[in-house]
Structure formats: C-alpha cells, structure tokens
Write a protein that holds these residues in place. Sequence first.
Motif, PDB file in Angstrom:
ATOM      1  N   GLU A  35       1.943  -9.946   5.436  1.00 48.40           N
ATOM      2  CA  GLU A  35       2.349 -10.659   6.646  1.00 48.40           C
ATOM      3  C   GLU A  35       1.154 -11.012   7.529  1.00 48.40           C
ATOM      4  OE1 GLU A  35       2.018  -7.585   6.279  1.00 48.40           O
ATOM      5  OE2 GLU A  35       2.527  -6.354   8.017  1.00 48.40           O
ATOM      6  N   THR A  36       0.011 -10.345   7.302  1.00 48.27           N
ATOM      7  CA  THR A  36      -1.157 -10.585   8.163  1.00 48.27           C
ATOM      8  C   THR A  36      -2.050 -11.654   7.551  1.00 48.27           C
ATOM      9  OG1 THR A  36      -2.395  -8.777   7.109  1.00 48.27           O
ATOM     10  CG2 THR A  36      -1.095  -8.236   9.086  1.00 48.27           C
ATOM     11  N   VAL A  37      -2.737 -11.279   6.467  1.00 46.57           N
ATOM     12  CA  VAL A  37      -3.623 -12.191   5.735  1.00 46.57           C
ATOM     13  C   VAL A  37      -3.450 -11.860   4.256  1.00 46.57           C
ATOM     14  CG1 VAL A  37      -5.289 -12.278   7.644  1.00 46.57           C
ATOM     15  CG2 VAL A  37      -5.623 -10.595   5.812  1.00 46.57           C
ATOM     16  N   TYR A  38      -4.033 -12.668   3.366  1.00 41.38           N
ATOM     17  CA  TYR A  38      -3.996 -12.336   1.937  1.00 41.38           C
ATOM     18  C   TYR A  38      -4.935 -11.157   1.665  1.00 41.38           C
ATOM     19  CZ  TYR A  38      -1.108 -16.154   0.134  1.00 41.38           C
ATOM     20  OH  TYR A  38      -0.051 -16.976  -0.176  1.00 41.38           O
ATOM     21  N   PRO A  95       7.801  -1.363   7.408  1.00 39.93           N
ATOM     22  CA  PRO A  95       6.649  -2.150   6.956  1.00 39.93           C
ATOM     23  C   PRO A  95       6.141  -3.041   8.089  1.00 39.93           C
ATOM     24  CG  PRO A  95       8.526  -2.397   5.458  1.00 39.93           C
ATOM     25  CD  PRO A  95       9.029  -1.702   6.675  1.00 39.93           C
ATOM     26  N   GLY A  96       4.815  -3.152   8.213  1.00 38.89           N
ATOM     27  CA  GLY A  96       4.272  -3.978   9.270  1.00 38.89           C
ATOM     28  C   GLY A  96       2.786  -3.786   9.473  1.00 38.89           C
ATOM     29  N   PRO A  97       2.237  -4.510  10.479  1.00 35.23           N
ATOM     30  CA  PRO A  97       0.775  -4.615  10.613  1.00 35.23           C
ATOM     31  C   PRO A  97       0.129  -3.455  11.362  1.00 35.23           C
ATOM     32  CG  PRO A  97       1.837  -6.057  12.191  1.00 35.23           C
ATOM     33  CD  PRO A  97       2.944  -5.417  11.393  1.00 35.23           C
ATOM     34  N   LEU A  98       0.410  -2.237  10.942  1.00 35.03           N
ATOM     35  CA  LEU A  98      -0.218  -1.054  11.534  1.00 35.03           C
ATOM     36  C   LEU A  98      -0.858  -0.225  10.422  1.00 35.03           C
ATOM     37  CD1 LEU A  98      -0.746   0.745  14.028  1.00 35.03           C
ATOM     38  CD2 LEU A  98       1.339   1.995  13.403  1.00 35.03           C
TER      39      LEU A  98
END
Length: 344
Positions: A35-38, A95-98
């Motif tokens: 979800e952030t970058v590849y 799930p997520g950007p942490l």
Amino acid sequence: MTQTLPVTPQHPEPAAIQHAAAILQSGGLVAFPTETVYGLGANALDPAAVAKIFAAKGRPSEDPLIVHLASANDLPRVARDIPPLVNALAAAFWPGPLTLILPRQPVIPHAVTAGLETVAVRVPGHPVALALIAAAGVPVAAPSANRFGHTSPTTAAHVLHDLAGRVDVVLDGGPTTLGVESTVLDLSTTPARILRPGGVTREQLEALLGPVAVQTKHEKHEAGLPAPGLLEKHYAPRAALWLFSGEAALDRMQTHLTEFLAAGGKVGVLCADEEAPAFAQPGACVFRLGSSILLEEIARNLYAGMRALDAAGVEVMLCRDFGESGLGLALRDRLTKAATRVID
Ligand code: TXA
Ligand code: MG
C-alpha cells in the motif's frame, strides 16, 4: 531477464501469486506492490537471497531491511520479547503502514538486520503483498524497489526503470495507494520514537500511545548507525530538488521559476492543484500533486511527480513544504532528504 506479471490488485490471480512465491522459495527476487511503495522481496530466512537484494539495489550492507509478514500471528517467528503494547498497535494499524523495531529471533540472519540485534517488522496492507507472503510461507525481507538513494517506486513501470534485469519477477498490481513508506517506530525507548515518519501519522500513534518522540536529523540511534534515511541523499530524483518552506514559499518559488526560465533553464514545479495557475509560465513543467487540503493525494503522487519531471528532462524541480501535521511530516522528511537545497 525480468518477467512482469499483471495482477488484479484486490483479487490477485492465484497462478501469478504461486509462480512468484515459488521464485521466493527458490532464492529469487520478486518486486511486489504494497500500500506504500513497491517492495523488492526475498526470503528473509535465506542469507544468499537477501544478499541479492543489496546487489540489485546497490544498497550498502549497513542499511537493514524490513521483514514483511502475512499476519501479526507470525510475529513470534521473527521477533522476541514482544511488549504487550504491540498487540494494540497491531490491532489498530496492521495490515498497514507501520513498521515496528523489536528484538530479533536468531533465525533472522544478520544480512537482514545489518548485524543489529533488532528487526524491523510489518504486515503490509495490500492483497497482493499478503497473498504473496502467505503463499511463499516465509517472512519476506523487502526494501523499496528502487536503486539505492533514488526515488521510491509507486508503479511497476518505476520498478522496471530502476531494476529491469536485476529482479526475477515484477507483480504489476497498478499504482500504490498511499505513496509514501511506512512509519518506522522504535519501542525500545520511553516514549516510543518515530525513526522515520510515514503512512501512520504521529497523531494516530499518540491517540493510542500518548506522547511519541520523533527522531531529529542529527540524532543517532542506539547502535550508532545513522537513523533511517540518514544516509544522504535519499528518495532523490536525478534533477536537483529545491525545497521551499515558510510563509513566502510560493512567492519565492514563482520568483526562482521566472529567473530560471529567463536564463533558458529547463525547470519543473511540483505543486498542489490550486497552486498550478500561479506557475503557468511558458516553458515551465508543472506537475499537479492533488488538492493542497488532501495530503493523502499529495503523498500518493509525490514520487510519480519527481519521476515524471525527471523523464521530462528538467534540471531543477521546485517544491514546497506541506507542514508537519498528518502526512505532512512524512512529506517533509522525504522532501528534505531528496533536496539539494532548502530555502526558508
Ligand atoms: O513502506 C515501506 O516501509 C516499504 C515497503 C516496501 O514495505 N519499505 C521500505 O524499506 O521503505 P526501506 O528498506 O526502503 O526502508 C526501511 C527503513 C530503513 O530506513 C532502515 O534503516 C530502517 O527501515 N530499519 C530497518 N531495520 C531497522 C532496525 N533494526 N533498526 C532501525 N531501523 C531499521
Ligand atoms: Mg527505500
């Protein structure tokens, strides 16, 4: 040879996932959307596979990698002495950007942690990433899938631009939605400390944890290594990037743009949609990042904007700071590290 496999982002095709997972299991490299970058993934338990990541990126071996899991339930496989707080953080943000920094299990090789006794871990919030990691059945070490120091990739085309021929498979799940990397949080100190601001904001963390510190540019973390991203310069486009901050930022950008154009320079501007008319001078390459009041739009488009202006052949790109609330802090961090000059 790099093989590109298109996948449906929300419902990735099992055949493509199985094929990519088999490559991870046999020690190969797979680039995949999060979800952030590849990310540029390898089996985190296989030191030889992990070494290929560093070689493909041209990344120095002192810079540790994030280990990606399909589920928070797998955390004890890679980390130990897990503080109770982690349950609440995982429930809220995974799930997520942490990304959490925790003591490592011995099974995690030094190649992943750059010799540190800690490991960085996250469960990414993207169906393709989750399906790939689950199918591989191993934790997946993955940095951003760019050449070292360059702008992070938010599309498969960005990955191929940097790494064609250096990665076995690219799973093309379309553009990433968040566009900036995960927040890296160190839980070994009180208060907990943000080593790299990112997709989960300081405000979101503080709502759960109370006060959270943010590592400043000049601090070093315990091991004496540079803090994440401190290896200058980082996230950088090919062209020079001038970052403008403070009240007069937009006026100064206009003045510099006029001067550059008058001198016959090829100049780009990264700006919010509402600001674009102010930069509509003949010859200027203006890339609109989105609405200035929706920092999630600015974040989603920032790296694509840098790469688009590079592709247009500009010598310098001008951008302004977006404050420090919400995603503004992550934007400021990336822009400051990418900048060749900061004007305030
Ligand atoms: O969103 C993201 O985090 C993306 C996607 C692919 O997951 N990954 C990413 O990885 O940005 P990378 O390698 O570009 O950045 C990882 C950061 C680095 O700044 C590294 O120094 C820091 O995490 N890091 C990794 N292990 C660490 C550790 N044990 N202690 C402190 N920092 C660590
Ligand atoms: Mg990176």
